[in-house]
Design a protein around this motif. Structure first.
Motif, PDB file in Angstrom:
ATOM      1  N   PHE A  69       0.831  -1.333  -0.133  1.00  0.00           N
ATOM      2  CA  PHE A  69       0.034  -0.094  -0.175  1.00  0.00           C
ATOM      3  C   PHE A  69       0.746   1.451   0.060  1.00  0.00           C
ATOM      4  N   ILE A  70       2.027   1.122   0.673  1.00  0.00           N
ATOM      5  CA  ILE A  70       2.642   2.569   0.877  1.00  0.00           C
ATOM      6  C   ILE A  70       3.527   2.531  -0.479  1.00  0.00           C
ATOM      7  N   CYS A  71       4.075   1.536  -1.042  1.00  0.00           N
ATOM      8  CA  CYS A  71       4.616   1.863  -2.563  1.00  0.00           C
ATOM      9  C   CYS A  71       3.278   2.161  -3.649  1.00  0.00           C
ATOM     10  N   GLY A  72       2.124   1.806  -3.424  1.00  0.00           N
ATOM     11  CA  GLY A  72       1.113   2.489  -4.159  1.00  0.00           C
ATOM     12  C   GLY A  72       1.034   3.871  -4.192  1.00  0.00           C
ATOM     13  N   ASP A  73       1.077   4.233  -2.618  1.00  0.00           N
ATOM     14  CA  ASP A  73       0.884   5.377  -2.236  1.00  0.00           C
ATOM     15  C   ASP A  73       1.923   6.601  -2.880  1.00  0.00           C
ATOM     16  N   ILE A  74       3.252   6.238  -2.992  1.00  0.00           N
ATOM     17  CA  ILE A  74       4.204   6.680  -3.532  1.00  0.00           C
ATOM     18  C   ILE A  74       4.163   6.596  -5.206  1.00  0.00           C
ATOM     19  N   TRP A  75       3.693   5.489  -5.636  1.00  0.00           N
ATOM     20  CA  TRP A  75       3.501   5.556  -7.003  1.00  0.00           C
ATOM     21  C   TRP A  75       2.415   6.573  -7.693  1.00  0.00           C
ATOM     22  N   ALA A  76       1.575   6.517  -6.701  1.00  0.00           N
ATOM     23  CA  ALA A  76       0.040   7.584  -7.153  1.00  0.00           C
ATOM     24  C   ALA A  76       0.843   9.038  -7.351  1.00  0.00           C
ATOM     25  N   TYR A  77       1.710   9.327  -6.344  1.00  0.00           N
ATOM     26  CA  TYR A  77       2.520  10.637  -6.126  1.00  0.00           C
ATOM     27  C   TYR A  77       3.218  10.991  -7.438  1.00  0.00           C
ATOM     28  N   CYS A  78       4.026   9.725  -7.420  1.00  0.00           N
ATOM     29  CA  CYS A  78       5.044   9.817  -8.731  1.00  0.00           C
ATOM     30  C   CYS A  78       4.357  10.067 -10.018  1.00  0.00           C
ATOM     31  N   SER A  79       3.231   9.245 -10.109  1.00  0.00           N
ATOM     32  CA  SER A  79       2.329   9.421 -11.260  1.00  0.00           C
ATOM     33  C   SER A  79       2.131  11.015 -11.450  1.00  0.00           C
ATOM     34  N   LEU A  80       1.473  11.400 -10.625  1.00  0.00           N
ATOM     35  CA  LEU A  80       0.849  12.913 -10.597  1.00  0.00           C
ATOM     36  C   LEU A  80       1.969  13.696 -10.769  1.00  0.00           C
ATOM     37  N   LYS A  81       3.139  13.611 -10.203  1.00  0.00           N
ATOM     38  CA  LYS A  81       4.321  14.587 -10.410  1.00  0.00           C
ATOM     39  C   LYS A  81       4.846  14.420 -11.796  1.00  0.00           C
ATOM     40  N   LEU A  82       5.004  13.107 -12.290  1.00  0.00           N
ATOM     41  CA  LEU A  82       5.347  12.936 -13.712  1.00  0.00           C
ATOM     42  C   LEU A  82       4.440  13.483 -14.807  1.00  0.00           C
ATOM     43  N   LEU A 104       7.352  -1.416 -13.842  1.00  0.00           N
ATOM     44  CA  LEU A 104       8.321  -1.277 -12.555  1.00  0.00           C
ATOM     45  C   LEU A 104       7.923  -1.992 -11.309  1.00  0.00           C
ATOM     46  N   ALA A 105       6.495  -1.886 -11.285  1.00  0.00           N
ATOM     47  CA  ALA A 105       5.659  -2.348  -9.804  1.00  0.00           C
ATOM     48  C   ALA A 105       5.619  -3.800  -9.746  1.00  0.00           C
ATOM     49  N   VAL A 106       5.418  -4.353 -10.986  1.00  0.00           N
ATOM     50  CA  VAL A 106       5.465  -5.827 -11.325  1.00  0.00           C
ATOM     51  C   VAL A 106       6.784  -6.565 -10.868  1.00  0.00           C
TER      52      VAL A 106
END
Length: 179
Positions: A69-82, A104-106
């Motif tokens: 879940f924490i990786c997903g939260d970071i992933w969401a933030y990075c997606s928006l930032k990108l 990368l997540a997989v």
């Protein structure tokens, strides 16, 4: 109504009632507490708790579920930032970001499968995007932290908490020979 419940024995009925009591008690307490703590993403806890339960209420998997879940939260933030940085055609931008980050997540969760649960990473990313995208990267403030906290509360307080609560109540009932 009686016909519906006639095939349920006393033990099953006690399991149902204690689970219902745990679900009725603990999540609403979090909903109230989260609003007083300034956390606006309390609903993420319920989604996260569902993943803990679907995984079989295995407390030994709590850390890898949480890290997912924490990786997903970071992933969401990075997606928006990108998305903010790239400034391409929105469809192309979205495809590229989700392609790369999903790939990368997989890979990462496969290499570290002992520590990270891929389904919660993907779900955490979806939760994060759902809650953060409408706010926009410039106005996120501490929203990513709120999302992460809510997901952890979902696993540990709602998921583990309801499971432990139910087991304690069942144990007390069995000592009193209610079953």
């Amino acid at each position: 109504m009686r016909a519906i419940f006639k095939n349920i024995d006393k033990k099953e009925w006690l399991d149902i009632l204690t689970l219902a009591l745990g679900i009725a008690l603990l999540p609403p307490l979090w909903a109230i507490a989260s609003s007083h703590l300034g956390i606006t993403t309390g609903s993420a806890a319920l989604i996260s708790a569902a993943f803990y339960v679907v995984n079989g209420n295995k407390i030994q998997d709590g850390i890898k579920i949480s890290l997912g879940f924490i990786c997903g939260d970071i992933w969401a933030y990075c997606s928006l930032k990108l998305m903010y940085i790239l400034q391409l055609n929105p469809d192309i931008e979205l495809f590229i970001i989700f392609f790369v980050l999903g790939f990368l997540a997989v890979i990462i969760s496969s290499v570290y499968s002992k520590w990270i649960y891929l389904p919660t990473w993907l779900c955490g990313g979806a939760i994060g995007l759902a809650l953060m995208a409408s706010v926009g990267i410039k106005r996120l403030g501490n929203l990513p932290i709120q999302v992460g906290v809510s997901m952890l509360v979902g696993v540990w307080y709602v998921g583990v908490g309801v499971d432990k609560f139910q087991k304690i109540i069942l144990k007390l009932c069995n000592k009193k020979k209610i079953t």
